[in-house]
Motif scaffolding. Structure first.
Motif, PDB file in Angstrom:
ATOM      1  N   MET A 131       0.834  -1.198   0.000  1.00 23.16           N
ATOM      2  CA  MET A 131       0.000   0.000   0.000  1.00 23.16           C
ATOM      3  C   MET A 131       0.876   1.258   0.000  1.00 23.16           C
ATOM      4  N   GLN A 132       0.433   2.265  -0.708  1.00 22.12           N
ATOM      5  CA  GLN A 132       1.116   3.560  -0.699  1.00 22.12           C
ATOM      6  C   GLN A 132       0.463   4.438   0.369  1.00 22.12           C
ATOM      7  N   ILE A 133       1.274   4.932   1.295  1.00 25.74           N
ATOM      8  CA  ILE A 133       0.769   5.791   2.360  1.00 25.74           C
ATOM      9  C   ILE A 133       1.445   7.154   2.235  1.00 25.74           C
ATOM     10  N   VAL A 134       0.644   8.166   1.945  1.00 19.30           N
ATOM     11  CA  VAL A 134       1.150   9.519   1.759  1.00 19.30           C
ATOM     12  C   VAL A 134       0.931  10.316   3.033  1.00 19.30           C
ATOM     13  N   PHE A 135       1.996  10.854   3.587  1.00 18.29           N
ATOM     14  CA  PHE A 135       1.899  11.701   4.766  1.00 18.29           C
ATOM     15  C   PHE A 135       2.175  13.139   4.355  1.00 18.29           C
ATOM     16  N   HIS A 136       1.164  13.979   4.512  1.00 15.18           N
ATOM     17  CA  HIS A 136       1.352  15.404   4.273  1.00 15.18           C
ATOM     18  C   HIS A 136       1.736  16.035   5.601  1.00 15.18           C
ATOM     19  N   ALA A 137       3.013  16.309   5.763  1.00 15.44           N
ATOM     20  CA  ALA A 137       3.514  16.882   7.009  1.00 15.44           C
ATOM     21  C   ALA A 137       3.558  18.390   6.862  1.00 15.44           C
ATOM     22  N   GLY A 138       2.722  19.074   7.588  1.00 15.84           N
ATOM     23  CA  GLY A 138       2.673  20.519   7.494  1.00 15.84           C
ATOM     24  C   GLY A 138       3.964  21.165   7.945  1.00 15.84           C
ATOM     25  N   ALA A 139       4.295  22.250   7.319  1.00 12.07           N
ATOM     26  CA  ALA A 139       5.484  23.013   7.711  1.00 12.07           C
ATOM     27  C   ALA A 139       5.080  24.349   8.302  1.00 12.07           C
ATOM     28  N   HIS A 140       3.845  24.434   8.793  1.00  9.69           N
ATOM     29  CA  HIS A 140       3.368  25.671   9.403  1.00  9.69           C
ATOM     30  C   HIS A 140       3.600  26.873   8.483  1.00  9.69           C
ATOM     31  N   VAL A 141       3.355  26.662   7.202  1.00  8.31           N
ATOM     32  CA  VAL A 141       3.633  27.729   6.251  1.00  8.31           C
ATOM     33  C   VAL A 141       2.368  28.419   5.753  1.00  8.31           C
ATOM     34  N   THR A 142       1.226  27.769   5.841  1.00  4.92           N
ATOM     35  CA  THR A 142      -0.005  28.328   5.285  1.00  4.92           C
ATOM     36  C   THR A 142      -1.171  27.562   5.904  1.00  4.92           C
ATOM     37  N   ASP A 143      -2.314  27.542   5.240  1.00  4.98           N
ATOM     38  CA  ASP A 143      -3.450  26.745   5.695  1.00  4.98           C
ATOM     39  C   ASP A 143      -3.133  25.281   5.416  1.00  4.98           C
ATOM     40  N   GLU A 144      -2.624  24.583   6.429  1.00  7.95           N
ATOM     41  CA  GLU A 144      -2.101  23.247   6.207  1.00  7.95           C
ATOM     42  C   GLU A 144      -3.164  22.239   5.780  1.00  7.95           C
ATOM     43  N   ASP A 145      -4.416  22.494   6.089  1.00 10.36           N
ATOM     44  CA  ASP A 145      -5.466  21.552   5.728  1.00 10.36           C
ATOM     45  C   ASP A 145      -6.021  21.808   4.329  1.00 10.36           C
ATOM     46  N   ARG A 146      -5.499  22.821   3.633  1.00 10.83           N
ATOM     47  CA  ARG A 146      -6.034  23.138   2.306  1.00 10.83           C
ATOM     48  C   ARG A 146      -5.903  21.960   1.350  1.00 10.83           C
ATOM     49  N   LEU A 147      -4.766  21.305   1.358  1.00  9.75           N
ATOM     50  CA  LEU A 147      -4.572  20.159   0.469  1.00  9.75           C
ATOM     51  C   LEU A 147      -5.564  19.055   0.794  1.00  9.75           C
TER      52      LEU A 147
END
Length: 291
Positions: free
Chosen positions: A1-17
């Motif tokens: 399985m491919q597991i993608v982790f979007h790790a926020g960098a506190h740069v913008t609205d992190e939940d936008r993606l």
């Protein structure tokens, strides 16, 4: 399985993606791509990290987590997002490093999901604007820690990715500059979801709409609707041309308000950032999405 982790960098609205991918949730599910709601997995992974401070995960930990995250959904690719994967804001900059907990957290993820292909997605940002934004609403203790332990001239995003590659060399990294995001948002969404370059995604123009005058954005929509199919490069040139003509100045300019930071320092940090981005392009295993 491919597991993608979007790790926020506190740069913008992190939940936008995450929010944009959720708009295509049904279509993605049909393609074997799961975008679960964050409440389903953020507490689970947080608790798993805490437990791993004391002992290695149980043999069935991976299956238990996957079952809880998917909730009977069948998927080949799972997208998970959390700006605190690498720690809270107070752990974002310490001792001239971005995210000193990153390697430990990714080792934990590798231990939790030993059989899976792990991908890391994250944005970076010019330290000249990142540090002030990080500290704008931060607790006094965080402000003191950052300013007393780190010199902004020493901060390099490339160092973070070199550290990550050394710690977990089988984890692929996809990164982009926050400053470029409106022009490349569609590609970011497609790559996060594992889609082909020509596939349509909802929200591809959301960010550029926010920084353009309304009349200009309507003209852009009309142009794209009437234009023949175009390559990603051609599309970005079109977006850049419309943005150059119709950008809202109040939306693209950033106010910097940090005591002791001069225009000369900002210029120096910006030049260093440009050099750092060029360096990132040459790190093996790192995919830099650029205009």
């Amino acid at each position: 399985m491919q597991i993608v982790f979007h790790a926020g960098a506190h740069v913008t609205d992190e939940d936008r993606l995450l929010k944009c991918l959720l708009r295509d949730r049904d279509a993605l599910t049909a393609r074997g791509v799961s975008v679960p709601g964050p409440r389903r997995y953020r507490p689970l992974i947080k608790n798993a990290f805490a437990a791993m401070e004391e002992a290695e995960p149980a043999e069935d930990a991976r299956d238990v987590l996957i079952d809880a995250i998917l909730d009977e959904e069948i998927a080949d690719r799972v997208f998970l997002s959390n700006e605190h994967f690498f720690g809270s804001r107070r752990f974002a900059v310490i001792d001239n490093q971005f995210y000193p907990l990153a390697e430990q957290r990714l080792r934990h993820l590798r231990s939790l999901f030993p059989q899976d292909q792990i991908e890391l997605f994250m944005a970076i940002r010019n330290p000249a604007t990142f540090v002030p934004a990080l500290l704008r609403d931060a607790a006094p203790r965080t402000v003191r820690t950052v300013l007393e332990t780190s010199d902004p001239r020493a901060l390099r995003w490339s160092d973070l990715f070199v550290r990550i590659r050394a710690a977990v060399p089988d984890v692929s990294i996809t990164v982009w500059c926050n400053e470029d995001t409106p022009l490349i948002w569609g590609q970011i969404l497609r790559e996060a979801a594992g889609l082909e370059p020509t596939e349509e995604v909802s929200g591809a123009l959301d960010l550029i709409a926010e920084i353009m005058k309304e009349s200009g954005f309507r003209r852009l929509q009309d142009y794209l609707a009437k234009a023949p199919p175009m390559t990603e490069v051609h599309r970005r040139r079109v977006l850049a041309a419309f943005l150059d003509k119709y950008a809202r100045e109040d939306a693209v300019e950033e106010e910097l308000d940090l005591a002791g930071w001069t225009e000369e320092l900002v210029e120096e940090l910006t030049e260093d950032y440009d050099d750092d981005v060029a360096r990132i392009q040459h790190i093996p295993g790192v995919n830099l999405i650029a205009p």
